[in-house]
Write an enzyme that holds these catalytic residues in place. Structure first.
Site, PDB file in Angstrom:
ATOM      1  N   THR A 103     -12.119  31.228   1.192  1.00  0.00           N
ATOM      2  CA  THR A 103     -12.077  31.668  -0.208  1.00  0.00           C
ATOM      3  C   THR A 103     -12.281  30.439  -1.105  1.00  0.00           C
ATOM      4  OG1 THR A 103      -9.693  31.403  -0.532  1.00  0.00           O
ATOM      5  CG2 THR A 103     -10.428  33.502   0.405  1.00  0.00           C
ATOM      6  N   GLY A 104     -12.854  30.694  -2.279  1.00  0.00           N
ATOM      7  CA  GLY A 104     -13.136  29.571  -3.189  1.00  0.00           C
ATOM      8  C   GLY A 104     -14.223  28.680  -2.630  1.00  0.00           C
ATOM      9  N   ALA A 105     -15.268  29.314  -2.047  1.00  0.00           N
ATOM     10  CA  ALA A 105     -16.316  28.537  -1.361  1.00  0.00           C
ATOM     11  C   ALA A 105     -17.438  28.108  -2.303  1.00  0.00           C
ATOM     12  CB  ALA A 105     -16.886  29.359  -0.201  1.00  0.00           C
ATOM     13  N   SER A 106     -17.353  28.474  -3.573  1.00  0.00           N
ATOM     14  CA  SER A 106     -18.489  28.197  -4.471  1.00  0.00           C
ATOM     15  C   SER A 106     -18.483  26.773  -5.022  1.00  0.00           C
ATOM     16  CB  SER A 106     -18.482  29.199  -5.627  1.00  0.00           C
ATOM     17  OG  SER A 106     -17.218  29.209  -6.250  1.00  0.00           O
TER      18      SER A 106
ATOM     19  N   ILE B  87     -13.707  21.790  -2.846  1.00  0.00           N
ATOM     20  CA  ILE B  87     -13.205  21.668  -1.475  1.00  0.00           C
ATOM     21  C   ILE B  87     -13.723  22.818  -0.600  1.00  0.00           C
ATOM     22  CG2 ILE B  87     -11.103  21.648  -0.073  1.00  0.00           C
ATOM     23  CD1 ILE B  87      -9.680  20.507  -2.658  1.00  0.00           C
ATOM     24  N   GLY B  88     -13.734  24.029  -1.162  1.00  0.00           N
ATOM     25  CA  GLY B  88     -14.187  25.194  -0.395  1.00  0.00           C
ATOM     26  C   GLY B  88     -15.658  25.078  -0.022  1.00  0.00           C
TER      27      GLY B  88
ATOM     28  N   TYR C 187       1.158  26.370 -12.413  1.00  0.00           N
ATOM     29  CA  TYR C 187       0.457  25.974 -11.179  1.00  0.00           C
ATOM     30  C   TYR C 187       1.461  25.742 -10.057  1.00  0.00           C
ATOM     31  CZ  TYR C 187      -2.756  23.282  -8.145  1.00  0.00           C
ATOM     32  OH  TYR C 187      -3.524  22.816  -7.089  1.00  0.00           O
TER      33      TYR C 187
END
Ligand code: NAP
Length: 288
Positions: A32-35, A38-39, A177
């Site tokens: 997830t968050g690959a765009s 770090i992802g 956060y």
């Protein structure tokens, strides 16, 4: 980052592509968050090591470009756009994923939303609600949907890309956060104790500062030592090559111990820094 700085800052990592290949080639890894950040670096690294990667985030164009780049070099990648703020979309996506992919071996829960703002300035609690959805309730819902099949497979791994700041002390301006990331960290570690006997390993990766779009949003960190996105991806690779419950920089336990042994001193120090920042902001506002 130079070798000595990495040694001082970074959690243990794996920079050996052959070792990563031995661990993930032919496996299906959901990120997830690959765009971005770090992802994205993790997706590239794992695809290079022979994993089939399932890419999740909101920015479909970015995911498609990433998947095309991976396929152009002989890798396998699939794009699944999702906005984690829309918790109601998580279940249908999980069904679609499981229909299309008979096995998901590794889930890297990386997508996250960071915000540094005085809690009282958060408009109509929107920051809090968004952060709780993106950093906690939606990643948790996704895992609850995927875990039964991983358990039925008899093996699998979940990696939470967490942060050193989920550990004490609590810091001013980070309430939303820290609170949302710490909640998910605790939740997943608890789930980990339940599923490990069933063959699913849960690893929490506590990253220090990483140079990405997220950290660039805060001036505070411009000159602070930081890992690159690739170095952070190599830490995540290390968690797959040598699965452990916690992957953290060596100094993190010292930070926790200091906050526990000297709570008054640490809180006063952080309170003074906050007072100094507020005074600086008042001076700036007075000048403009
Ligand atoms: N950077 C650091 O210093 C640092 C340090 C410790 C831990 N971390 C953690 O590392 C993870 C990755 O952070 P990063 O630094 O790589 O940040 P980043 O470059 O901003 O990337 C964040 C990723 O999360 C995705 N995301 C954000 N909101 C989303 C939403 N509503 N739905 C779906 N996906 C969403 C973004 O994709 P879209 O915008 O396309 O949706 C993007 O792919 C986070 O969990 C963060 O807490 C970062």
């Amino acid at each position: 980052m130079p070798g000595l700085a990495r040694l001082l800052l970074s959690p243990p990592s794996c920079r050996d592509l052959t070792a990563l290949r031995a661990a993930v080639a032919g496996k299906t890894v959901l990120i997830t968050g690959a765009s971005f950040g770090i992802g994205e670096a993790t997706a590239r690294l794992f695809a290079e090591a022979g994993a089939q990667v399932l890419l999740i985030a909101r920015s479909e164009d970015k995911l498609r470009a990433l998947a095309e780049g991976i396929r152009a070099t002989g890798g396998r990648a699939f794009v699944y756009p999702l906005d984690l703020y829309r918790t109601q979309d998580v279940g249908p996506l999980a069904e679609q994923l499981q229909r299309r992919h008979p096995r998901i071996d590794v889930v890297i829960s990386n997508a996250g939303k960071s915000i540094r703002r005085p809690a009282l300035e958060s408009l109509e609690r929107r920051d809090l609600e968004r952060s709780l959805a993106v950093n906690f309730s939606s990643p948790a819902a996704l895992l609850l949907a995927l875990l039964p099949r991983m358990i039925a497979q008899g093996e699998g791994q979940v990696i939470n890309v967490s942060t050193v700041s989920v550990k004490p002390p609590a810091a001013p301006r980070w309430a939303t956060y820290q609170g949302s990331k710490a909640g998910f960290d605790f939740w997943l570690r608890s789930v980990g104790l339940e599923v490990r006997e069933k063959g699913v390993a849960v690893s929490s990766v506590y990253l220090p500062l990483v140079r990405t779009r997220m950290s660039a949003a805060s001036d505070l960190y411009r000159f602070a030592p930081a890992l690159s996105a690739l170095e952070a991806a190599q830490v995540i690779a290390g968690a797959v090559v040598r699965p452990r419950e916690r992957i953290e920089p060596w100094w993190l336990r010292g930070q926790v111990l200091a906050a526990w042994l000297f709570p008054g001193f640490v809180d006063r120090l952080l309170g003074s820094l906050e007072g100094w920042e507020q005074a600086r902001e008042r001076r700036r506002a007075g000048r403009s």
